[in-house]
Motif scaffolding. Structure first.
Motif: not given
Length: 410
Positions: A121-141
């Protein structure tokens, strides 16, 4: 001009390449050069491709569970902007994860932190933050049209134990994160073909055809297919179409598109002198499949042989050499890109009834693997005319057969 991601994602057909940097492979992310990327992407635009699939390396962006580094994120955004200069759309893979036979994992899930990325669960939560951040950033393009969770994440399971239920839930959770952060992009999940062929594999075909906005398949004939009838034999050159059919026939939605997200010409399975012909025959075989959404060739450029320790076949998979010379595969792909008439789909095709529905009986996946009796029967039929696959539970469903444009059953 680049259109928005939603317009791009609904195009009938796309043709592109998986971007492997010519100078330094993916290690080039450590000292990213926009000029080097610009030279590489110019190569791809010159042969008529319309998109690239790109691979930021996860542990270099998130070296600590609580640290997401902005500099490599900015480098990724710069690469996307460079692609836009050549009117190239961009598909972004998130968790690398697995690249060219190497695994890349951050230290915070290794050593004394050892945990499974799929179940902890801890690893999955960390991955979730990574996925959220990168997806948010690239969605600006606006030229980003797709986001995939990672490149063949099921390659990571031996070191990250999981179960079918856990891996399915892992992907479901992360796709929800991507969807919320980048609502205008396609949201995708990628697995390699053990999910289709290996009876005991903990990733099942259901993940490919039930999760995400469309199905992705990766066709590699070094899985034993090339040994059936040689480099240019019908089993070898039709393997990509076989995977397309398995995916189309297994999907609950009869109209679900399938993206041939990886396909390549590996040596020594296909000798260099036969590479161009392999590409031409493979593309001609898949071109008329009505389920086909697009093709993305692996890879854009070779790997410099001064870099050590790669499996030998990985070095020469590029459309271009490291000094930007087009190879026979590039010329064949360029010819295919020019011949738009080749992409017209057949209206009605005969269909072969499979022995199983792999979604319902995943432990029997060996019965549809390359070299199986069913596969050989399909290859033989395919030599006469394009042949679809239908699962036994749908063989008498007239509405379903009509929706897929299927004719007589065999």
């Amino acid at each position: 001009m680049i259109t928005n991601a939603r317009t791009q994602s609904t195009r009938r057909f796309r043709l592109g390449a998986n971007y492997v940097p010519s100078d330094g492979w993916f290690y080039s992310w450590l000292d990213f050069s926009a000029d080097a990327a610009r030279r590489d992407l110019e190569d791809l635009a010159s042969i008529g491709l319309d998109h690239v699939r790109v691979f930021p390396v996860w542990p270099w962006i998130q070296p600590n569970r609580a640290l997401l580094r902005q500099r490599p994120i900015d480098d990724l955004l710069t690469l996307i902007d460079v692609a836009a200069e050549f009117d190239l759309g961009v598909a972004v893979d998130l968790l690398q994860g697995h690249l060219s036979s190497f695994d890349f994992l951050p230290s915070w899930i290794l050593t004394w932190h050892q945990s499974s990325i799929f179940t902890d669960r801890t690893a999955r939560d960390g991955i979730s933050e990574y996925v959220r951040r990168i997806s948010t950033e690239v969605a600006t393009r606006p030229n980003v049209f797709a986001i995939t969770l990672g490149n063949e994440v099921n390659n990571l399971w031996p070191a990250n134990p999981t179960t079918p239920a856990a891996s399915h839930q892992w992907a479901t959770e992360l796709l929800d994160v991507v969807r919320a952060a980048a609502p205008d992009a396609l949201h995708l999940h990628s697995v390699f073909d053990d999910a289709w062929y290996a009876p005991d594999h903990p990733f099942h075909p259901a993940e490919a055809v039930e999760l995400g906005d469309l199905t992705t398949v990766h066709s590699w004939v070094f899985n034993g297919t090339s040994r059936i009838d040689g480099p240019l034999g019908p089993a070898t050159t039709s393997h990509a179409d076989y995977l397309l059919e398995l995916a189309a026939s297994s999907a609950p939605d009869a109209n679900r598109p399938v993206w041939l997200q990886e396909v390549g010409v590996p040596r020594p399975d296909v000798p260099a002198e036969q590479a161009g012909e392999f590409v031409a025959r493979t593309l001609a075989t898949v071109a008329g499949n009505p389920a086909l959404w697009g093709v993305t060739w692996w890879a854009s450029h070779d790997i410099d042989r001064r870099l050590t320790d790669f499996p030998d076949r990985e070095y020469d998979l590029g459309l271009f050499t490291v000094d930007h010379r087009p190879k026979p595969a590039a010329l064949a792909l360029a010819e295919f890109a020019r011949d738009t008439a080749a992409h017209a789909a057949a209206r009605v095709r005969p269909a072969l009834v499979a022995p199983i529905n792999p979604l319902r009986e995943p432990t029997r996946r060996a019965e549809i693997a390359p070299g199986s009796a069913f596969h050989q029967e399909w290859v033989k039929a395919r030599q006469t005319e394009p042949t679809a696959i239908v699962t036994p539970d749908r063989a008498t469903d007239e509405g379903y057969l009509a929706a897929r444009g299927l004719g007589p059953l065999r």
